[in-house]
Design a protein around this motif. Structure first.
Motif, PDB file in Angstrom:
ATOM      1  N   GLY A  85       0.827  -1.200   0.000  1.00 39.91           N
ATOM      2  CA  GLY A  85       0.000   0.000   0.000  1.00 39.91           C
ATOM      3  C   GLY A  85       0.857   1.244   0.000  1.00 39.91           C
ATOM      4  O   GLY A  85       2.086   1.195   0.080  1.00 39.91           O
ATOM      5  N   SER A 106      -3.706   4.410   1.239  1.00 42.70           N
ATOM      6  CA  SER A 106      -4.520   3.325   0.691  1.00 42.70           C
ATOM      7  C   SER A 106      -5.566   2.920   1.727  1.00 42.70           C
ATOM      8  O   SER A 106      -5.343   3.078   2.932  1.00 42.70           O
ATOM      9  N   PRO A 107      -6.690   2.373   1.292  1.00 41.73           N
ATOM     10  CA  PRO A 107      -7.716   1.953   2.253  1.00 41.73           C
ATOM     11  C   PRO A 107      -7.411   0.567   2.829  1.00 41.73           C
ATOM     12  O   PRO A 107      -8.227  -0.353   2.763  1.00 41.73           O
ATOM     13  N   ASN A 108      -6.208   0.408   3.403  1.00 41.01           N
ATOM     14  CA  ASN A 108      -5.847  -0.912   3.930  1.00 41.01           C
ATOM     15  C   ASN A 108      -4.648  -0.815   4.868  1.00 41.01           C
ATOM     16  O   ASN A 108      -3.958   0.210   4.920  1.00 41.01           O
ATOM     17  N   SER A 110      -1.342  -3.672   6.153  1.00 38.04           N
ATOM     18  CA  SER A 110      -0.781  -5.001   5.944  1.00 38.04           C
ATOM     19  C   SER A 110      -0.312  -5.546   7.286  1.00 38.04           C
ATOM     20  O   SER A 110       0.042  -4.780   8.196  1.00 38.04           O
ATOM     21  N   VAL A 131      -2.909  -8.343   3.438  1.00 35.04           N
ATOM     22  CA  VAL A 131      -3.645  -7.078   3.421  1.00 35.04           C
ATOM     23  C   VAL A 131      -5.029  -7.234   4.045  1.00 35.04           C
ATOM     24  O   VAL A 131      -5.754  -8.187   3.749  1.00 35.04           O
ATOM     25  N   SER A 133      -8.298  -4.949   3.970  1.00 36.44           N
ATOM     26  CA  SER A 133      -8.861  -3.789   3.280  1.00 36.44           C
ATOM     27  C   SER A 133     -10.099  -3.279   3.997  1.00 36.44           C
ATOM     28  O   SER A 133     -10.850  -4.044   4.599  1.00 36.44           O
ATOM     29  N   GLU A 138     -10.533   4.396  -2.771  1.00 33.78           N
ATOM     30  CA  GLU A 138      -9.248   5.092  -2.719  1.00 33.78           C
ATOM     31  C   GLU A 138      -9.484   6.593  -2.494  1.00 33.78           C
ATOM     32  O   GLU A 138     -10.373   7.198  -3.079  1.00 33.78           O
ATOM     33  N   SER A 141      -9.928   6.957   2.660  1.00 34.62           N
ATOM     34  CA  SER A 141      -9.517   6.185   3.822  1.00 34.62           C
ATOM     35  C   SER A 141      -8.049   6.436   4.098  1.00 34.62           C
ATOM     36  O   SER A 141      -7.221   6.346   3.191  1.00 34.62           O
ATOM     37  N   ASP A 157      -9.069   5.553  11.441  1.00 32.59           N
ATOM     38  CA  ASP A 157      -9.007   5.911  10.020  1.00 32.59           C
ATOM     39  C   ASP A 157      -9.362   7.378   9.889  1.00 32.59           C
ATOM     40  O   ASP A 157     -10.524   7.776   9.972  1.00 32.59           O
TER      41      ASP A 157
END
Length: 398
Positions: A85, A106-108, A110, A131, A133, A138, A141, A157
Motif C-alpha cells: 500500500g 490506501s484503504p488498507n 498489511s 492485506v 482492506s 481510494e 480512507s 481511520d
C-alpha cells in the motif's frame, strides 16, 4: 554518568543514533545508519531487544524493514517486505507475533508475521494473505495506527472517520474487519490509546481529544462521549492552523504515580510561532460520587523493557460502573517546546530508569529536544536541544 541510547527515524534514508547523558545534559548524534527510504516510524521487537522494525513511508508502495543494532548503535538490515500500500505511516508488533503497517494513502493495512525461528525476519506472504482492506474507495480512507485491545486490533481511520475493529474469526489465520466505531464526521481520528477501560482518541482535523467506552462488538453504540476537549493552546497568532498528532498515556511509577495523557499540537499554518508547538498534558478524571481512580491493570504496570507505546497492546480489566460514571479531561499544562510540527514523541521506559524524560523532534524546524518530566509529570522542562538533524519523527529508547 547516566547515558540513554535512542534511535530516531524520520523522512530520510537513515536512522539516527543518539546518546543522551542526563548528568552532563547533553544529546549527541553518534551515527546515521543507512536504511530504505523514509523510516518514519520505529518499533522495538518485544522478543529480541536487539531488533527493531521500521516502515518505509514511500509512494506508491511502501515497505516494512527489520534491523539489528550493535552496542555502538550501528544498524544492520536483516529483512524487508512490501506493505502492499501507499505511504505506511505506522508500525506495531502484535501479541500474535505479527507486525502491522498502516498504509495512509490506501484503504488498507498489511500484517506481516515474524518468523518463529528468527525474530528479525518476516514470513513471506502475498497481498491476499497480508492485506486487510477497509470498505472505502481510494482517497477516502487514511488508516493511521493500530492498537491491540482485548483480542481486537483497532485502526483509527483519519479519512473515513471510523475506528475499524479487526479480529481473527475462529478457525481463520488472518485478521478481518468485523466491526467499526463511528466517529463524528470531519473529526479525523489519528491516534488512540487506552486508560483502563476508556478509549482515548486524538482527532487530527479538529484537534480534539475524546474519551469513551468501547462499545460492544461488532457495531454497538457508545452511549455518547465521556469527554471531548480541544487541545489547541490559547492565544494563538493569526494564520496558525493546528492538526493534532500524537498521544501517549504515561504508566504509573513511584516517581510518577498518576496516569497522565500527553498530546502534541502541530501548527501547519502559514504563521510560525517562535515558541514552537506545544505538548499538552491532560488527566482523565472520574467525577462520579465516591469514585476512585481505577488502578492500572497488572499487565500494564509490568515493565517489559521497552516502551509500551510502541507495542500498542492493552487488556481491559475493569467493568463499566453502574450507574454510568461522569468523566472529564482536565488540562494540566500547555508546554511550548520550540519545535515545529511534533509528529511523535516518546517517554523513556521505567526499565531503563528513563521515565523521567520525554524526547520529541520537529518534523520541520527545531531539531530534537529532551525534556524532564517535573511536578509528578504535570509539567516539562527543557534539558537539551540538538539542531544537527531535522525531521526526526519517531523515537525509541534501546
Amino acid at each position: 554518568m547516566v547515558q540513554f541510547n535512542i534511535l530516531a527515524g524520520g523522512f530520510s534514508t537513515f536512522i539516527a543514533s543518539y546518546i543522551f547523558d542526563s548528568d552532563a545534559n547533553t544529546l549527541s548524534l553518534t551515527k546515521q545508519s543507512e536504511t530504505g527510504g523514509n523510516p518514519s516510524w520505529l518499533v522495538p521487537s518485544p522478543i529480541n531487544p536487539k531488533v527493531i522494525f521500521t516502515v518505509n513511508e514511500n509512494s506508491p508502495v511502501g515497505a516494512l524493514e527489520s534491523y539489528t543494532f550493535a552496542d555502538d548503535l550501528s544498524l544492520t538490515k536483516i529483512d524487508s517486505v512490501s506493505s502492499f500500500g501507499n505511504g505506511p505511516t505506522f508500525a506495531a508488533v502484535l501479541s500474535t507475533g505479527e507486525v502491522t503497517a498502516c498504509n495512509f494513502g490506501s484503504p488498507n493495512i498489511s500484517i506481516a508475521p515474524i518468523e518463529p525461528a528468527d525474530s528479525a525476519r518476516f514470513v513471506k506472504q502475498d497481498a491476499s494473505q497480508s492485506v486487510v482492506s477497509f470498505p472505502r474507495p481510494e482517497g477516502s480512507s487514511n488508516p493511521h495506527m493500530t492498537l491491540e485491545v482485548n483480542g481486537e486490533v483497532l485502526v483509527p481511520d483519519l479519512g473515513a472517520d471510523r475506528i475499524w475493529r479487526l479480529t481473527k474469526p475462529e478457525g481463520e489465520s488472518s485478521f478481518q474487519v468485523t466491526g467499526e466505531i463511528v466517529i463524528d464526521a470531519g473529526a479525523g481520528p489519528r491516534h488512540i490509546a487506552m486508560q483502563d477501560d476508556v478509549l482515548l482518541t486524538l482527532h487530527e482535523k479538529t484537534s480534539t481529544l475524546t474519551a469513551q467506552f468501547i462499545p460492544e462488538g461488532p457495531n454497538g453504540t457508545t452511549g455518547g462521549l465521556l469527554a471531548n476537549v480541544s487541545i489547541v493552546p490559547p492565544n494563538q497568532l493569526n494564520g496558525t492552523k493546528f492538526a493534532a498528532a500524537e498521544i501517549v498515556v504515561s504508566e504509573p511509577t513511584e516517581a510518577f504515580p498518576d496516569r497522565l495523557i500527553y498530546v502534541s499540537n502541530r501548527n501547519i499554518g502559514e504563521t510560525i510561532d517562535e515558541k514552537g508547538d506545544t505538548i499538552a498534558i491532560f488527566q482523565l478524571k472520574n467525577n462520579s460520587a465516591g469514585a476512585a481512580a481505577a488502578p492500572a491493570p497488572a499487565d500494564a504496570q509490568a515493565d517489559v523493557g521497552y516502551s509500551r507505546r510502541n507495542f500498542r497492546v492493552h487488556s481491559r480489566h475493569f467493568p463499566r460502573q453502574d450507574p454510568a460514571p461522569s468523566f472529564s479531561l482536565e488540562l494540566i499544562a500547555q508546554v511550548p517546546t520550540g519545535l515545529q510540527q511534533i509528529r511523535s514523541f516518546s517517554i523513556g521506559p521505567k526499565s531503563k530508569n528513563a521515565d523521567e524524560f520525554l524526547i520529541a523532534g520537529a518534523n520541520t524546524n527545531g531539531g530534537v529536544s529532551v525534556f524532564r518530566r517535573t511536578e509528578g509529570g504535570r509539567n516539562l522542562e527543557l534539558v537539551v536541544n540538538d539542531q544537527t538533524l531535522q525531521n526526526r519523527t519517531s523515537f525509541i529508547f534501546v
